[in-house]
Design an enzyme around this catalytic site. Structure first.
Site, PDB file in Angstrom:
ATOM      1  CG  ASP A  67       8.818   9.969  52.055  1.00 46.31           C
ATOM      2  OD1 ASP A  67       9.327  11.071  52.318  1.00 46.31           O
ATOM      3  OD2 ASP A  67       9.496   8.944  51.783  1.00 46.31           O
ATOM      4  CG  HIS A  68       9.945  12.397  48.610  1.00 44.00           C
ATOM      5  ND1 HIS A  68      10.770  13.482  48.425  1.00 44.00           N
ATOM      6  CD2 HIS A  68      10.644  11.525  49.362  1.00 44.00           C
ATOM      7  CE1 HIS A  68      11.920  13.267  49.037  1.00 44.00           C
ATOM      8  NE2 HIS A  68      11.870  12.094  49.635  1.00 44.00           N
ATOM      9  CB  SER A 105      18.855   9.173  57.337  1.00 41.81           C
ATOM     10  OG  SER A 105      19.126  10.524  57.028  1.00 41.81           O
TER      11      SER A 105
HETATM   12  P1  13P Z   1      16.823   5.587  52.661  1.00 40.85           P
HETATM   13  O1  13P Z   1      16.748   5.073  51.272  1.00 40.85           O
HETATM   14  O2  13P Z   1      18.214   6.002  53.039  1.00 40.85           O
HETATM   15  O3  13P Z   1      16.241   4.670  53.657  1.00 40.85           O
HETATM   16  O4  13P Z   1      15.975   6.938  52.718  1.00 40.85           O
HETATM   17  C1  13P Z   1      14.574   6.908  52.793  1.00 40.85           C
HETATM   18  C2  13P Z   1      13.982   8.253  52.636  1.00 40.85           C
HETATM   19  O5  13P Z   1      14.640   9.276  52.710  1.00 40.85           O
HETATM   20  C3  13P Z   1      12.528   8.324  52.391  1.00 40.85           C
HETATM   21  O6  13P Z   1      12.106   9.603  52.035  1.00 40.85           O
END
Ligand code: 13P
Length: 336
Positions: A83-84, A225
């Site tokens: 992620d990211h 989300s």
């Molecule tokens: P939330 O903080 O809304 O759960 O989002 C998590 C997210 O987008 C991780 O990349």
């Protein structure tokens, strides 16, 4: 079943008209919660780790936990996603470790805070696509900038400062050939997304729909989300927490997104809330307890229930058995 290609799960989701939840993890209990939810609902699933998670857990631990999950739940198609990723080097280190999918977030500079130029984003993302696809690894890119800060990564703000321009999204996909595209439509990471139930002035579903119309074959990704349900906030506050009133992304808006090309939905905060509420409850009601299992087990159960609910709401439930998963090695041929 080995860890599988995310591109394949998203292609299957597009065929079936459903979305796949991508849940963040930092430890064993979170992985177990997701896998149990996937088994109980027969769902394919994406498990993702941020840079923060990788350093918290030492990513070798996470990787081997993921291998254990794949071995213990052989019927569940399972993706391990970064992620990211903040730079080409971070994505490369994840690919070398065995992640089957990476996000190159070139919407920000490598400091993970400063919004970048379009040209920088295209160049960095394209570089990751080339090295990832050679190994059959999926790539998610981002155009526009999300709001909030997660694990030290993010530009802050409300998420409305850099909403995705649909025309630029088309150019970005053409130039980078990403498999999935994260877009900014007013959502942000964390618990404090909206000060009331969001309407079209703050949650730009119209922009999402425009992007889908211009890129009907691109798998869209909704970050930020979590729905931040009131019942999860209430448990925390009932047992000594101090959350301020807040609203997340309503599930029906996510479902509207799924009808318009959204195939991956990122959820972290809802699970954090569920875990914290469950731990607070045990410690408040039974202050004599000190065995970590006394509170980690209810915490894991609470997260499992959130994940299971989302799997059903996103439509991925019932689909695990329909997928004949391909490994990244097999998928590398598809890219060439
Ligand atoms: P939330 O903080 O809304 O759960 O989002 C998590 C997210 O987008 C991780 O990349």
């Amino acid at each position: 079943m080995p860890l599988v290609s995310m591109r394949q799960l998203l292609d299957e989701a597009a065929k079936g008209g459903y979305g796949v939840g991508a849940f963040n993890v930092n430890n064993m209990e979170q992985i177990q919660a997701i896998m149990e939810a996937a088994r109980e609902s027969n769902s394919p699933v994406i498990i993702q780790a941020s840079r923060g998670a990788r350093s918290y857990s030492q990513d070798k631990f996470l990787y081997h936990l993921m291998l254990a999950a794949a071995e213990l739940y052989p019927e569940i198609p399972l993706v391990m996603h970064l992620d990211h990723g903040n730079s080409v080097e971070t994505c490369k280190s994840a690919i070398d470790l065995g992640f089957t999918s990476v996000m190159m977030d070139g919407s920000l500079m490598p400091d993970g805070k400063t919004p970048s130029s379009f040209e920088y984003n295209v160049k960095a993302t394209r570089e990751v696509v080339e090295l990832a696809h050679a190994k059959g690894v999926t790539v998610e890119g981002e155009i526009g900038v999300l709001g909030g800060i997660e694990d030290g990564h993010g530009a802050g703000g409300t998420g409305l400062e850099h909403v995705t321009d649909p025309e630029q999204a088309v150019e970005f996909v053409e130039k980078t050939r990403v498999d999935a595209l994260a877009i900014a439509i007013g959502t942000s990471h964390g618990a404090y997304k909206f000060t009331k139930k969001p309407d079209g002035s703050v949650l730009k579903m119209d922009v999402l729909i425009k992007i889908h119309q211009r890129l009907p074959k691109t798998h869209l990704v909704m970050h930020g989300s979590s729905s931040v349900p009131k019942d999860l906030q209430d448990v925390i506050n009932q047992y000594g927490g101090k959350l301020k009133p807040t609203w997340g992304v309503p599930v029906e808006e996510i479902q509207l997104g799924i009808r318009n090309g959204v195939r991956k939905i990122n959820v972290d905060t809802d699970n954090r809330l569920a875990i914290t509420g469950a731990i607070r409850k045990v410690l408040a009601e039974s202050p004599d307890k000190f065995d970590p299992r006394d509170y980690m087990k209810p915490a894991r159960d609470a997260m499992r229930e959130v994940c299971k609910a989302r799997m059903k709401q996103f439509g991925q439930a019932g689909n695990a058995g329909k997928i004949k998963p391909a490994t990244c090695k097999e998928f590398a041929k598809m890219y060439t």
